[in-house]
Design an enzyme around this catalytic site. Sequence first.
Site, PDB file in Angstrom:
ATOM      1  CG  HIS A  86       2.689  -7.657   3.855  1.00 39.14           C
ATOM      2  ND1 HIS A  86       1.605  -7.717   3.016  1.00 39.14           N
ATOM      3  CD2 HIS A  86       2.929  -6.337   4.038  1.00 39.14           C
ATOM      4  CE1 HIS A  86       1.230  -6.501   2.689  1.00 39.14           C
ATOM      5  NE2 HIS A  86       2.015  -5.632   3.310  1.00 39.14           N
ATOM      6  CG  ASN A 159      -1.111  -3.691  -0.160  1.00 39.64           C
ATOM      7  OD1 ASN A 159      -0.446  -4.691   0.050  1.00 39.64           O
ATOM      8  ND2 ASN A 159      -0.983  -2.577   0.544  1.00 39.64           N
ATOM      9  CE1 TYR A 373       8.717  -2.299   0.417  1.00 35.89           C
ATOM     10  CE2 TYR A 373       8.120  -4.590   0.151  1.00 35.89           C
ATOM     11  CZ  TYR A 373       7.757  -3.287   0.406  1.00 35.89           C
ATOM     12  OH  TYR A 373       6.459  -2.977   0.680  1.00 35.89           O
TER      13      TYR A 373
HETATM   14 FE1  HDE Z   1       5.479  -3.066   2.210  1.00 32.47          FE
HETATM   15  N1  HDE Z   1       6.968  -3.980   3.238  1.00 32.47           N
HETATM   16  N2  HDE Z   1       6.137  -1.273   2.874  1.00 32.47           N
HETATM   17  N3  HDE Z   1       3.910  -2.120   1.295  1.00 32.47           N
HETATM   18  N4  HDE Z   1       4.784  -4.812   1.561  1.00 32.47           N
HETATM   19  C1  HDE Z   1       7.177  -5.305   3.298  1.00 32.47           C
HETATM   20  O1  HDE Z   1       9.244  -6.354   3.027  1.00 32.47           O
HETATM   21  C2  HDE Z   1       7.330  -1.047   3.437  1.00 32.47           C
HETATM   22  C3  HDE Z   1       3.670  -0.780   1.269  1.00 32.47           C
HETATM   23  C4  HDE Z   1       3.788  -5.020   0.653  1.00 32.47           C
HETATM   24  O2  HDE Z   1       4.760 -11.256   0.222  1.00 32.47           O
HETATM   25  C5  HDE Z   1       8.464  -5.673   3.975  1.00 32.47           C
HETATM   26  O3  HDE Z   1       9.884  -8.463   2.525  1.00 32.47           O
HETATM   27  C6  HDE Z   1       7.526   0.360   3.625  1.00 32.47           C
HETATM   28  C7  HDE Z   1       2.706  -0.446   0.262  1.00 32.47           C
HETATM   29  C8  HDE Z   1       3.613  -6.430   0.435  1.00 32.47           C
HETATM   30  O4  HDE Z   1       6.827 -11.044   0.876  1.00 32.47           O
HETATM   31  C9  HDE Z   1       9.084  -4.302   4.295  1.00 32.47           C
HETATM   32  C10 HDE Z   1       6.391   0.962   3.168  1.00 32.47           C
HETATM   33  C11 HDE Z   1       2.374  -1.633  -0.325  1.00 32.47           C
HETATM   34  C12 HDE Z   1       4.567  -7.047   1.229  1.00 32.47           C
HETATM   35  C13 HDE Z   1       8.032  -3.353   3.769  1.00 32.47           C
HETATM   36  C14 HDE Z   1       5.522  -0.068   2.687  1.00 32.47           C
HETATM   37  C15 HDE Z   1       3.119  -2.670   0.335  1.00 32.47           C
HETATM   38  C16 HDE Z   1       5.293  -6.011   1.907  1.00 32.47           C
HETATM   39  C17 HDE Z   1       8.364  -6.628   5.107  1.00 32.47           C
HETATM   40  C18 HDE Z   1       6.035   2.439   3.159  1.00 32.47           C
HETATM   41  C19 HDE Z   1       1.366  -1.867  -1.460  1.00 32.47           C
HETATM   42  C20 HDE Z   1       4.804  -8.533   1.397  1.00 32.47           C
HETATM   43  C21 HDE Z   1       8.874  -7.962   4.578  1.00 32.47           C
HETATM   44  C22 HDE Z   1       6.909   3.234   2.445  1.00 32.47           C
HETATM   45  C23 HDE Z   1       1.677  -1.197  -2.662  1.00 32.47           C
HETATM   46  C24 HDE Z   1       5.664  -9.094   0.327  1.00 32.47           C
HETATM   47  C25 HDE Z   1       9.387  -7.673   3.291  1.00 32.47           C
HETATM   48  C26 HDE Z   1       5.763 -10.588   0.479  1.00 32.47           C
HETATM   49  C27 HDE Z   1       6.368  -6.246   2.773  1.00 32.47           C
HETATM   50  C28 HDE Z   1       8.224  -2.034   3.820  1.00 32.47           C
HETATM   51  C29 HDE Z   1       4.226   0.192   2.178  1.00 32.47           C
HETATM   52  C30 HDE Z   1       2.982  -4.049  -0.019  1.00 32.47           C
HETATM   53  C31 HDE Z   1       9.449  -4.066   5.741  1.00 32.47           C
HETATM   54  C32 HDE Z   1       8.744   1.009   4.247  1.00 32.47           C
HETATM   55  C33 HDE Z   1       2.196   0.956  -0.103  1.00 32.47           C
HETATM   56  C34 HDE Z   1       2.589  -7.089  -0.479  1.00 32.47           C
HETATM   57  O5  HDE Z   1      10.280  -4.122   3.603  1.00 32.47           O
END
Ligand code: HDE
Length: 705
Positions: A86, A159, A373
Site C-alpha cells: 500500500h 480494502n 501494523y
Molecule cells: Fe495490510 N498491511 N496486511 N491488509 N493493509 C499494511 O501497514 C498486513 C490486509 C491494508 O493506508 C502495512 O502501515 C498483514 C488485509 C491497508 O496506510 C503492513 C496482513 C487488509 C493498508 C500490513 C495484511 C489490509 C495496509 C504496510 C495479513 C484488508 C494501508 C504499511 C495478515 C482488510 C494502510 C502499514 C494505509 C498496510 C500488514 C492483510 C489492508 C505491513 C501482515 C486483509 C488498507 O503492516
Amino acid sequence: MKKNRQSQGSKVARKGSESRSAQGGELHQTAGGDVPVLTTEQGVPVSDDQNSLKIGVRGPVTLEDFHLREKLFHFDHERIPERVVHARGFGAHGFFETYESLAGITAADLFQRRGEKTPAFVRFSTVAGNKGSADLARDVRGFAVKLYTKQGNWDIVGNNIPVFFIQDSIKFPDLIHAAKAEPDRDFPQAQTAHDNFWDFISLMPESMHMIMWAMSDRAIPRSFRFMEGFGVHTYRLVNSSGKSTFVKFHWKPKLGLQSVLWNEAVKINGADPDFHRRDLWNAIQSGNFPEWELGLQLFDDKFAESFEFDVLDATKLIPEEVVPIKRVGRLVLDRCVDNFFAETEQVAFCTNNIIPGVDFSNDPLLQGRNFSYLDTQVKRLGGPNFAQIPINAPKCPFHHLQQDGHMAMMNPKGRINYEPNSTTGPEGGPRESHEIGFRSFQAEEDGAKVRERSQTFADHYSQARQFYISQTSIEQGHISDALVFELSKVENPAIRSRLVSHLPNIDSGLAERVAQGLGIQEKIKAAKAAVEPRTDLKPSKALSIMLNPPDTFAGRKVGVLVTDGVSRSLLDALRKEVEAQDATLEIVAPTVGGVKADDGSHIAANQKIGGGPSVLYDAVALLPSEQGAALLTKNGAAADFVSDAFGHLKFIAWVSDAMPLFNKVGIAQSLDAGCVELKGPKSVKTFLSACRDVRYWKREETVKF
Ligand code: HDE
C-alpha cells in the site's frame, strides 16, 4: 453545488507558518511587507540562499558553511521507508456522522447519539506498486479509515474487496513477495501479470475467491469516490452489558459503483498516472465532497454456527441477501491535506487501534495484522513516538506514562512516571478506570496448542463460483479476459495450466474460455478440491457492479472536443445540463489557448487534444465546426479521442459537422443508440439522461479489445 471553497486546511497551514516564524525572534520578523525572513532551523536569519560560502569566488567551499550543511543534511534525510504494501496512497480529511443510536449493540461512544460527528482521515491506496507507481494498476484498493473518537482513535483498515487472498497471516510475506517485482530483476512494477504471482496463487487454492474479485472490474475502479470499502474480517461490537454481536463493516459510495475497462486503464496510466488522486483532490477542492454510508452486517453466535462457511475465514463473505446491511452513518471527505508527507505519508493505521465497544474476532489473519501494523510503523516512522505526530494523535484528551525514545515531544511533566504510586491528586498521574476503560470481550477459549488450519476453512471454490455466477455475462467476460491477459504474461506454461486447473471447480465455461484464450490444447483436468465445491449457492446481486448502476451522473466528467467555430449556444446548453447533473465539463481543443466560437467569443480550453484523451472522461461530446472537423481528420490525437470513446463504450454526443471524424476512424456506419446527435437543447437532455448508464454496454458485442 459548492464551488471553489477555500479549504479550511490551507488557512491552518498559513497560521502554522506565521507562528513558526514568529517564534524565531522579534528582531528579524519580516523581509518587507508580510514576508518573513528566511532562517536556518535554529532561527538564524539567512543573508544569501543562492551561493555557498567559498574562499574566493572560484575557490573551494568551506566546511563551516552551516547553512549549506543544514540544507543538504536535511535534504539527504527527506525520505522515509515507503510502506511495504500500500505504498501508493492518497488521503483526505472528513467526518463520520451517526444516523441513530446503536446503544443496544455497542458501547462505542461515537454510535450513541444521532447526529454525532466524529473527525476522520481516510487513505486510499493500491497494494503492490511502489510509491510512484500509476493509479490504474489492476490491484486491490486499500480503504483505511481513522476515526478520531472521544474514546480514542479507531482504525478500520479495509480494502475495496470484501475477501482476501489468504486465510492465515503466516502466508502474507509470501503472498506479497510473489506479487511485487521479482527480486532479481525488480520488475514488473505494480502488476500481478508475472510468473511469481501466478506460481504462488496456483499453489494456493484458498485464493481463488479473491482472484475472481481481483480479475473483475473491481480491481480497476474509475475513482476512489465510486468504490465500496470493506472491513473484511468479522469483528465484534460489545454493548455496555458486555453482550457481543458479530459485525462486518461496509462502506457504500453515495455516487454508486463504477469501474473502467482494462484497455482504458492501460491508457489512463500513460495519460494521467495520478488519475485517482487528481480526481479526489479536484472533487474535494471544488466542494463536491464524496460520501460513503457505513453499513453493518450484524449477526450472533447462532448465525455464525449455522452459516455454511466459517465467519473467521477472511476468504469468505456473507451475502447481503443472507444478512442485510444496516446503514448507520455517513462518512464525508471535505478537506484535502495541507501537506502530503505530514499527513498522508505519516499517517499510521493499525488494526489494533480499537475503542471500547469494538473488539476483535479470532480470524487468524486479523490476529497477525494486529502485530504487523504497529511493528511496521516503528520502522517507517523511525521510533515508538509516531502517535505524537499530529495526524496520528488522538483528538480526545490522553494521559499515559510512556516516555522518551526518538523524537519524544510530549514527555509527561512532573516527578511521577510510574504507577502505582503513593502521590495523590493530579500530581500522581493518570489511573486506570474499570468503568470507562477498554475491556476485552470475555470470549471463552480452549483447545490444544496446534499449528493447523480448521476444517471449516477448507472449501475454497464454492464462494468463488457464487461470485462468478453473480456477474452479468459482460462482467464474466471481463474476468476471463483479465485471466487470459495476466496468464499470457506468464512465461512458464506449467504455471498457466496449473492455474487453469482450478477454474473447472468454479465454472466450466470460465475454464474453457481461459484455456482457449491461452491456446491450451490439452484437456483441462480439474484440481483436486479439499471439499467438493457446492453448486447450490444462489447468485447475489450485490456482488455485481453492473446490476447496481449508479443511477446518477453526478461526479462524472464530460470531455467536449471543440474547434474554432464551435456553436456557442449548443456548448452553453450542454454545460448547463452537465452542471445541473452535478457533473463537470472540460473543453478539449487543438491548443490549450482555446478556440473562437461561432459568435466570435473566446472559449478557454482545459486540455490540448493530446493531453486530454477521451479515456479521462466518462462521456464525450464532439462539437467541431465543419472546417474544424476537416482539420481534425489530420490530427492523430483527435482520431484516438473518437475511436477510444467509441471502443470504450462511452456515450458520445455529436453534431453533424463531426461526421468526417467518424468516417476517419471507420465507425460512421456503426453509430448506435449510445451516440446521440445534438440538434438543440432537447437532445442535450436526452444525451445527459443516457449518460446515467455511464456506458453503452450493448456496443461491447461489436467492439472488443
Ligand atoms: Fe495490510 N498491511 N496486511 N491488509 N493493509 C499494511 O501497514 C498486513 C490486509 C491494508 O493506508 C502495512 O502501515 C498483514 C488485509 C491497508 O496506510 C503492513 C496482513 C487488509 C493498508 C500490513 C495484511 C489490509 C495496509 C504496510 C495479513 C484488508 C494501508 C504499511 C495478515 C482488510 C494502510 C502499514 C494505509 C498496510 C500488514 C492483510 C489492508 C505491513 C501482515 C486483509 C488498507 O503492516
